[in-house]
Write an enzyme that holds these catalytic residues in place. Structure first.
Site, PDB file in Angstrom:
ATOM      1  N   LYS A  83      -8.850   0.845  13.906  1.00 13.44           N
ATOM      2  CA  LYS A  83     -10.301   1.035  13.748  1.00 13.44           C
ATOM      3  C   LYS A  83     -10.960   1.038  15.140  1.00 13.44           C
ATOM      4  O   LYS A  83     -10.371   1.544  16.085  1.00 13.44           O
ATOM      5  CB  LYS A  83     -10.890  -0.035  12.828  1.00 13.44           C
TER       6      LYS A  83
ATOM      7  N   HIS B 118     -10.708   7.905   5.341  1.00 12.80           N
ATOM      8  CA  HIS B 118     -10.772   6.442   5.196  1.00 12.80           C
ATOM      9  C   HIS B 118     -12.104   6.079   4.535  1.00 12.80           C
ATOM     10  O   HIS B 118     -13.132   6.709   4.799  1.00 12.80           O
ATOM     11  CB  HIS B 118     -10.647   5.777   6.568  1.00 12.80           C
TER      12      HIS B 118
ATOM     13  N   GLU C   2     -14.139   3.857   5.110  1.00 10.34           N
ATOM     14  CA  GLU C   2     -15.231   3.551   6.050  1.00 10.34           C
ATOM     15  C   GLU C   2     -15.894   4.833   6.539  1.00 10.34           C
ATOM     16  O   GLU C   2     -17.095   4.856   6.817  1.00 10.34           O
ATOM     17  CB  GLU C   2     -14.687   2.710   7.214  1.00 10.34           C
TER      18      GLU C   2
ATOM     19  N   GLU D  86      -6.084   2.871  -0.945  1.00 11.70           N
ATOM     20  CA  GLU D  86      -6.751   1.712  -0.355  1.00 11.70           C
ATOM     21  C   GLU D  86      -7.967   1.338  -1.202  1.00 11.70           C
ATOM     22  O   GLU D  86      -9.053   1.920  -1.025  1.00 11.70           O
ATOM     23  CB  GLU D  86      -7.228   2.041   1.061  1.00 11.70           C
TER      24      GLU D  86
ATOM     25  N   GLY E 253     -10.033  -5.476   4.402  1.00  9.85           N
ATOM     26  CA  GLY E 253     -10.635  -6.481   5.278  1.00  9.85           C
ATOM     27  C   GLY E 253     -11.180  -7.702   4.555  1.00  9.85           C
ATOM     28  O   GLY E 253     -11.913  -8.499   5.151  1.00  9.85           O
TER      29      GLY E 253
ATOM     30  N   SER F 112      -5.727  -5.369   3.097  1.00  8.30           N
ATOM     31  CA  SER F 112      -5.350  -6.772   3.306  1.00  8.30           C
ATOM     32  C   SER F 112      -3.838  -7.007   3.224  1.00  8.30           C
ATOM     33  O   SER F 112      -3.398  -8.057   2.733  1.00  8.30           O
ATOM     34  CB  SER F 112      -6.105  -7.686   2.331  1.00  8.30           C
TER      35      SER F 112
END
Ligand code: PEP
Length: 247
Positions: free
Chosen positions: A12, A92, A94, A162, A168, A207
C-alpha cells in the site's frame, strides 16, 4: 489440478528505500520454498529499485488502462514493465472506494496489464453489509462478470478474494465461508473462461498473518494469499510463505 501457490505482499502507501532491505530476507525464504511464487508490490516509487535488487518478483498496486497520454499522476503498464514489474494489483477495494473505480475500469486495467505481459491480480470482495444481507456470493459474481477480461488465461490472470471487512481489521471469514466463496469464484470463472479457469489462481486476502495462514492455505481452491500489513516485514511475511508451501 496443481496450481502453484502465490503469496503476494501489498505494501500500500508504505515503505522507503531503506525498507527494501526486507526484500532480501523475503527473497531468501522464496528460494528455500521454491514450490511457492512470492511477490511484493511496493508503491510506484519503489518498483524500480525493488526490481533492481533482482531477487524477487515485484509488482505495482495500480495501472492506467491507456498506453500513454494526458493522465497526470498515472502510470501505464509498459512503464511498469520497463521499471521491472512482473505483476500488478487491479481493483483493490481501497481503489474501488477511494477512487470510485468501477468493474469496467478494473477490467480495462487488467486488459492493459495483460497486454503488456504483466500478471494482473484482480481483486474482488463484498462489504460487511453485503455479507450480512446474504449477498456475498452474488456480489463477487457481479464483480467477476464486470472485471475479468474475456479470454484471459491463468498465465496472466490471478483473482484475489478480499472481503472488504477483513482488510486491515484482524478479522477473517471462517474457513467454511472462504471455501464456499472460493468454490463459487471457481465456478463463475469456469462460466467466463471455460477450462482455463481451472488453472487460474484464486488468492485469499484480508488479515492473513502467521497465526492463521496455515488454516487458510489448506482450504480447497485457496491458491495463495494477498497480504497487506503482514507483508511489510520479513519477520511477519516469511511464515506466511512457509505456510503456503506446506498448504
Ligand atoms: C490488502 O489490503 O490487500 C490486505 C489483504 O490487507 P491486510 O492483510 O492488512 O488485511
Amino acid at each position: 489440478m496443481t496450481r502453484r501457490k502465490l503469496v503476494a505482499g501489498n505494501w500500500k502507501m508504505n515503505g522507503s528505500l531503506a525498507q527494501l532491505a526486507e526484500l532480501d530476507a523475503i527473497a531468501a525464504a522464496a528460494r528455500t520454498n521454491p514450490e511457492v511464487d512470492v511477490a511484493i508490490c511496493p508503491p510506484f516509487t519503489l518498483v524500480a529499485p525493488a526490481a533492481a535488487r533482482g531477487n524477487l518478483s515485484i509488482g505495482a498496486q495500480d495501472v492506467h488502462p491507456n498506453d500513454k497520454g494526458a493522465h497526470t499522476g498515472d502510470v501505464s503498464a509498459a512503464m511498469l514493465k520497463e521499471a521491472g514489474a512482473s505483476l500488478v494489483i487491479v481493483g483493490h477495494s481501497e481503489r474501488r472506494t477511494d477512487h470510485a473505480e468501477t468493474s469496467a475500469l478494473v477490467r480495462a486495467k487488467a486488459e492493459a496489464a495483460i497486454g503488456a505481459g504483466l500478471i494482473a491480480i484482480v481483486c474482488i470482495g463484498e462489504t460487511e453489509e453485503e455479507r450480512l444481507a446474504g449477498r456475498a456470493v452474488q456480489v463477487v459474481e457481479e464483480q467477476l462478470n464486470g472485471s475479468i477480461p474475456p479470454g484471459a488465461t491463468a498465465e496472466r490472470l490471478v483473482v484475489a478474494y478480499e472481503p472488504v471487512w477483513a482488510i486491515g481489521t484482524g478479522r477473517t471469514p471462517t474457513v467454511q465461508d472462504v471455501a464456499e466463496i472460493h468454490a463459487a469464484i471457481r465456478a463463475k470463472l469456469r462460466g467466463l473462461l471455460g477450462d482455463a479457469a481451472d488453472q487460474v489462481r484464486i488468492l485469499y486476502g484480508g488479515s492473513v498473518k502467521a497465526s492463521n495462514a496455515a488454516e487458510l492455505m489448506a482450504v480447497p481452491d485457496v491458491d495463495g494469499a494477498l497480504v497487506g500489513g503482514a507483508s511489510l516485514t520479513a519477520a511477519d511475511f516469511v511464515p506466511i510463505v512457509v505456510a503456503a508451501a506446506k498448504g
